[in-house]
Scaffold this active site. Structure first.
Site, PDB file in Angstrom:
ATOM      1  N   HIS A  67     -22.512 106.020  17.928  1.00  0.00           N
ATOM      2  CA  HIS A  67     -23.375 104.955  17.747  1.00  0.00           C
ATOM      3  C   HIS A  67     -22.465 104.334  16.283  1.00  0.00           C
ATOM      4  O   HIS A  67     -23.161 104.722  15.494  1.00  0.00           O
ATOM      5  CB  HIS A  67     -24.286 104.333  18.306  1.00  0.00           C
ATOM      6  CG  HIS A  67     -25.296 103.102  18.529  1.00  0.00           C
ATOM      7  ND1 HIS A  67     -24.255 101.917  17.355  1.00  0.00           N
ATOM      8  CD2 HIS A  67     -26.237 102.979  17.950  1.00  0.00           C
ATOM      9  CE1 HIS A  67     -24.534 100.904  18.026  1.00  0.00           C
ATOM     10  NE2 HIS A  67     -26.064 101.131  17.955  1.00  0.00           N
ATOM     11  N   TYR A  80     -26.008  99.378  11.959  1.00  0.00           N
ATOM     12  CA  TYR A  80     -26.745 100.764  11.909  1.00  0.00           C
ATOM     13  C   TYR A  80     -25.896 102.181  11.088  1.00  0.00           C
ATOM     14  O   TYR A  80     -25.315 101.605  10.497  1.00  0.00           O
ATOM     15  CB  TYR A  80     -27.149 101.628  13.538  1.00  0.00           C
ATOM     16  CG  TYR A  80     -27.662 101.083  14.704  1.00  0.00           C
ATOM     17  CD1 TYR A  80     -29.478 100.257  13.450  1.00  0.00           C
ATOM     18  CD2 TYR A  80     -27.503 100.852  15.250  1.00  0.00           C
ATOM     19  CE1 TYR A  80     -29.493 100.099  14.681  1.00  0.00           C
ATOM     20  CE2 TYR A  80     -28.000  99.828  16.449  1.00  0.00           C
ATOM     21  CZ  TYR A  80     -29.394  99.348  15.832  1.00  0.00           C
ATOM     22  OH  TYR A  80     -30.563  98.915  16.340  1.00  0.00           O
ATOM     23  N   ARG A 124     -26.973  94.140  30.304  1.00  0.00           N
ATOM     24  CA  ARG A 124     -27.778  93.157  30.789  1.00  0.00           C
ATOM     25  C   ARG A 124     -28.641  93.092  32.109  1.00  0.00           C
ATOM     26  O   ARG A 124     -29.834  93.034  32.600  1.00  0.00           O
ATOM     27  CB  ARG A 124     -28.562  92.120  29.585  1.00  0.00           C
ATOM     28  CG  ARG A 124     -29.503  92.270  28.144  1.00  0.00           C
ATOM     29  CD  ARG A 124     -28.992  90.942  27.781  1.00  0.00           C
ATOM     30  NE  ARG A 124     -27.563  90.850  27.606  1.00  0.00           N
ATOM     31  CZ  ARG A 124     -27.441  89.781  26.354  1.00  0.00           C
ATOM     32  NH1 ARG A 124     -28.025  88.927  25.335  1.00  0.00           N
ATOM     33  NH2 ARG A 124     -25.636  89.770  26.042  1.00  0.00           N
TER      34      ARG A 124
END
Ligand code: FNR
Length: 374
Positions: free
Chosen positions: A182, A187, A337
């Site tokens: 990631h 982040y 989604r």
């Protein structure tokens, strides 16, 4: 039967997925002590049953303070391996390739999950948070509602690098085939690459070369322990989209042009696929979001850096996914989604493309005995 790229097998290194649809990583905020439980078996089971080529398990923290919320998955200790192994075994039993996204939340850590008691807000220590131990390249908080940030020392950066390596070894033992780092969404690693969030004055901040140095060191270290013949992905934020324009230059911040150069470096150290996401690094950005809106990033990285890409972002139809592949804009289509709305999205996409895919034996009769389409 009709032939499509979407439903053709794809091989990266020694691993062949039976189609090019990937379940994108999606935090479920449902773990305790970083461990998977019955919920994860049910959730990943519902997806794996219906045929995605690859399932990438949600952001999984390499150290406890690298969780977004107290309910994130983790791989910082041995007790987290066995529950993960069971989910991996289940995914494999249904014919999908199992991947995982390893993550460190950096300055966006210690927040409540969206559906926890206080929602997405800083979790105090008495409620299981760690607001005093949130880290980043610089002491720059995401916003007023997030924790204060401790700027990492060089020694601490080495410790976190080791945590990434140890977590990767655990993932391997759990049976993971596809490693995804990631490196996106504000982040830790994406904080480093962007001059908007990395204000360091040492070898790890300032110039583009300096800003990508730590992420490259971490990714190289993980690549070194990941089998060379297993696929290795990095998810990037292709741009901070600082001014709301997808393709704007942001030389001292982060933009698609730097992402292309970054991808070239990642390719050199053995990364196989760049998953091109966007943003999340800065507060208050209006993203120009719409159907397939991030695909141009995947296309630019693929063409300019000469590396395979995954496209992601509001891809909700089989026809859209097939067009992306036919036009050579990406190698994999990642969907998030839509899989939560329709866990059978792969079967839906096949229908939309007029492809006859094999349904699970147990469900086959329902397929055969459908009312004819008008
Ligand atoms: C996400 N997303 C995400 N991304 C990521 O890299 N790691 C993660 O763990 C998560 N978690 C997550 C949870 C939930 C509930 C959602 C909806 C999204 C982002 C996701 O992978 C994807 O990039 C975006 O949602 C855009 O793709 P879709 O949803 O338009 O297909």
């Amino acid at each position: 039967a009709k032939k499509t790229l979407l439903f053709s097998p794809i091989t990266t290194k020694s691993v062949t997925a039976h189609n090019r649809i990937v379940v994108a990583p999606m935090c479920q905020y449902s773990a305790e002590n970083g461990r998977m439980n019955h919920y994860h078996l049910a959730h990943y089971g519902s997806l794996a049953l219906k045929g995605p080529g690859t399932v990438i398990i949600e952001a999984t923290a390499v150290e406890a303070r690298g969780r977004i919320s107290p309910n994130d998955l983790g791989l910082w200790e041995e007790a987290q391996v066995e529950p993960l192994r069971q989910v991996i075994e289940m995914i494999v039993s249904q014919g999908s390739i199992p991947g995982i996204q390893l993550a460190h939340a950096g300055r966006k850590a210690s927040m409540g999950s969206p559906f926890s008691l206080n929602g997405y807000s800083l979790v105090p220590e008495e409620q299981g948070g760690w607001p005093e131990d949130v880290v980043g390249p610089s002491d720059l908080p995401f916003n007023d509602q997030h924790a204060k940030v401790h700027a990492l020392t060089l020694a601490e950066m080495q410790d976190i690098k080791q945590a990434w390596v140890d977590a990767a070894k655990r993932a391997l033992r759990a049976g993971v085939k596809v490693m995804q780092i990631h490196g996106a969404h504000g982040y830790l690693l994406s904080n480093f690459v962007s001059g908007n969030t990395n204000l360091r004055t040492d070898d790890y901040g300032g110039s583009f070369e300096n800003r990508i140095r730590y992420p490259l060191e971490v990714i190289q270290a993980v690549r070194d322990v990941w089998p060379q013949d297993y696929p290795f992905w990095v998810r990037i934020s292709s741009s901070d989209v600082k001014d709301g324009q997808a393709m704007s230059r942001d030389d001292n911040g982060w933009d698609i042009y730097q992402s292309i150069e970054y991808a070239k470096e990642l390719k050199k150290i053995g990364v196989d696929v760049i998953d091109c996401s966007t943003g999340g690094n800065l507060d208050g950005i209006q993203y120009p979001a719409g159907p397939c809106w991030q695909v141009p990033y995947a296309e630019a990285v693929k063409k300019e850096a000469g590396i395979a890409t995954g496209a992601v972002g509001i891809i909700t139809k089989g026809t859209e996914a097939e067009d992306i592949l036919q036009q050579g804009k990406a190698d994999y289509v990642c969907v998030a989604r839509e899989f939560l709305r329709d866990s059978g999205f792969v079967l839906t996409a096949a229908d939309q493309l007029g492809v006859a895919v094999k349904w699970p034996n147990q469900y086959e009769r329902a397929y055969r005995e459908r009312a004819p389409k008008l």
